[in-house]
Design an enzyme around this catalytic site. Structure first.
Site, PDB file in Angstrom:
ATOM      1  N   GLY A  15       8.817  -5.433  -8.581  1.00 60.61           N
ATOM      2  CA  GLY A  15       9.680  -4.360  -9.067  1.00 60.61           C
ATOM      3  C   GLY A  15      11.156  -4.669  -8.877  1.00 60.61           C
ATOM      4  O   GLY A  15      11.547  -5.273  -7.875  1.00 60.61           O
ATOM      5  N   GLN A  16      11.958  -4.213  -9.802  1.00 63.28           N
ATOM      6  CA  GLN A  16      13.416  -4.328  -9.673  1.00 63.28           C
ATOM      7  C   GLN A  16      13.929  -3.522  -8.474  1.00 63.28           C
ATOM      8  O   GLN A  16      15.010  -3.779  -7.964  1.00 63.28           O
ATOM      9  CB  GLN A  16      14.105  -3.853 -10.952  1.00 63.28           C
ATOM     10  CG  GLN A  16      15.630  -4.095 -10.908  1.00 63.28           C
ATOM     11  CD  GLN A  16      16.383  -3.290 -11.919  1.00 63.28           C
ATOM     12  OE1 GLN A  16      15.966  -3.204 -13.078  1.00 63.28           O
ATOM     13  NE2 GLN A  16      17.483  -2.680 -11.512  1.00 63.28           N
ATOM     14  N   LYS A  17      13.141  -2.548  -8.046  1.00 65.13           N
ATOM     15  CA  LYS A  17      13.522  -1.744  -6.868  1.00 65.13           C
ATOM     16  C   LYS A  17      13.976  -2.650  -5.718  1.00 65.13           C
ATOM     17  O   LYS A  17      14.928  -2.348  -5.023  1.00 65.13           O
ATOM     18  CB  LYS A  17      12.331  -0.879  -6.448  1.00 65.13           C
ATOM     19  CG  LYS A  17      12.423  -0.255  -5.087  1.00 65.13           C
ATOM     20  CD  LYS A  17      13.396   0.880  -5.085  1.00 65.13           C
ATOM     21  CE  LYS A  17      13.541   1.595  -3.762  1.00 65.13           C
ATOM     22  NZ  LYS A  17      12.958   1.044  -2.602  1.00 65.13           N
ATOM     23  N   GLY A  32       5.603   3.719  -8.929  1.00 59.21           N
ATOM     24  CA  GLY A  32       6.279   2.421  -9.077  1.00 59.21           C
ATOM     25  C   GLY A  32       5.262   1.286  -9.071  1.00 59.21           C
ATOM     26  O   GLY A  32       5.294   0.390  -9.931  1.00 59.21           O
ATOM     27  N   HIS A  33       4.354   1.341  -8.098  1.00 62.13           N
ATOM     28  CA  HIS A  33       3.284   0.332  -8.062  1.00 62.13           C
ATOM     29  C   HIS A  33       2.409   0.449  -9.316  1.00 62.13           C
ATOM     30  O   HIS A  33       2.035  -0.554  -9.916  1.00 62.13           O
ATOM     31  CB  HIS A  33       2.388   0.541  -6.829  1.00 62.13           C
ATOM     32  CG  HIS A  33       3.102   0.457  -5.515  1.00 62.13           C
ATOM     33  ND1 HIS A  33       3.379   1.561  -4.746  1.00 62.13           N
ATOM     34  CD2 HIS A  33       3.583  -0.603  -4.823  1.00 62.13           C
ATOM     35  CE1 HIS A  33       3.988   1.184  -3.628  1.00 62.13           C
ATOM     36  NE2 HIS A  33       4.133  -0.123  -3.648  1.00 62.13           N
ATOM     37  N   SER A  82       9.602   5.178  -3.350  1.00 70.70           N
ATOM     38  CA  SER A  82       9.380   4.224  -2.268  1.00 70.70           C
ATOM     39  C   SER A  82       8.327   4.812  -1.343  1.00 70.70           C
ATOM     40  O   SER A  82       8.310   6.030  -1.119  1.00 70.70           O
ATOM     41  CB  SER A  82      10.677   4.007  -1.487  1.00 70.70           C
ATOM     42  OG  SER A  82      10.396   3.407  -0.234  1.00 70.70           O
ATOM     43  N   GLY A 137       0.801  -1.221   0.000  1.00 75.72           N
ATOM     44  CA  GLY A 137       0.000   0.000   0.000  1.00 75.72           C
ATOM     45  C   GLY A 137       0.834   1.273   0.000  1.00 75.72           C
ATOM     46  O   GLY A 137       2.038   1.249  -0.218  1.00 75.72           O
TER      47      GLY A 137
END
Ligand code: AMP
Length: 294
Positions: free
Chosen positions: A147-149, A36-37, A185, A31
């Site tokens: 994600g690559q994050k 990014g999400h 983030s 959440g």
């Protein structure tokens, strides 16, 4: 968009939504959604018939002194973003929906979970793989998007899926960044104005490393030293160059490698990474370099 919280409602809604042959795409999150999400949801939307997003702040992946209690939440805003991105089903379970009384199983991947974030966050990856396995069982997706994050997390989940022969395809999406380079983030909300400026050290370090590799440097030591020089004003937990597949340290950049950083900026722990010496260079490379050359 339908929002469900219990396992039964989830099953009923999936049965209703899932026409024969329909492919279910799944984006698990904690959440406080951001671009990014959203990028992962879009990837899911493009390649799936039914898109399921979960929002669950998983207590099992937080250590005793971590930020479980203050992890940012804004369900109203998250629901709006999901509806805008065409999510079909939003799953917002409570801990007892995910871990009913009598829940006794842990899923843990060895080796890959020991270095990097695994070293400073004991039990973290077991919490992650346990919840992801459980969510896969509940949602039964055909594809799941990460994600690559969180590169190590993606790598560990891909290994779990392979080792357990789970019938799900794991797709990795690129890192989405602010225009100045900071990787998005949910935790960026903790940063003070001053810390926000200092946080750029991470993407600058990665960009510096990328520049060197693009210019032909292959010595890990040289690339790490250049990255380290950018990190003087933050509290580095690790800065490492590791094989992108095995996560073993590398001395020479010959195969795809990941440069991974964790650092505390003020009280906030940030992570970031970049794929170096890869056949498929990071799609965010130009943006990252732009941010870093300020
Ligand atoms: P989280 O809500 O932090 O657990 O993240 C949910 C998913 O979104 C994970 O697969 C993350 O890797 C992914 N994610 C988080 N931040 C980013 C980002 N900046 N770019 C791309 N994916 C991200």
């Amino acid at each position: 968009m339908i929002r469900v919280s219990s396992r039964q409602e989830l099953r009923d809604s999936l049965t209703r939504l899932k026409k024969p042959e329909a492919r279910v795409g799944f984006v698990p999150t904690m959440g406080y959604l951001h671009e990014g999400h959203a990028s992962l949801i879009r990837l899911a939307r493009q390649t799936s018939d039914v898109v399921v997003v979960s929002i669950f702040v998983n207590p099992k992946q937080f250590g005793p002194n971590e930020d479980l209690d203050r992890y940012p939440r804004d369900l109203e805003r998250d629901m709006q973003l999901c509806a805008q991105e065409g999510v079909d089903l939003l799953f917002t379970p409570q801990p007892e929906d995910v871990y009913p009384p009598g829940f006794r199983t842990q899923v843990s991947v060895s080796g890959l979970t020991e270095p990097l974030c695994g070293a400073s966050r004991p039990g973290h990856f077991t919490g992650v793989t346990t919840v992801v396995a459980r969510l896969f069982g509940l949602v039964r997706p055909d594809r799941a998007f990460f994600g690559q994050k969180d590169f190590q997390q993606w790598r560990v989940i891909a290994q779990m899926v392979e080792d357990l022969a789970l019938p799900v395809e794991v797709v990795r999406g690129p890192i989405v960044r602010e225009t100045d380079g900071l990787a998005l983030s949910s935790r960026n909300t903790y940063l003070s104005a001053e810390d926000r400026k200092r946080s750029l050290a991470l993407s600058r370090a990665l960009a510096q490393a990328m520049r060197m590799v693009l210019a032909g440097e292959r010595s890990a030591e040289a690339v790490l030293a250049a990255a380290q020089a950018e990190l003087a004003n933050v509290d580095v937990e690790y800065l490492e160059l590791r094989d992108a597949d095995t996560l073993q340290p590398v001395a020479k950049l010959e195969r795809p490698a990941v440069m991974a950083i964790a650092a505390k900026v003020g009280k906030t722990r940030l992570i970031d990474n970049a794929l170096l010496a890869s056949d498929s260079p990071d799609r965010n490379l130009p943006r990252l370099l732009e941010g870093a050359s300020l």
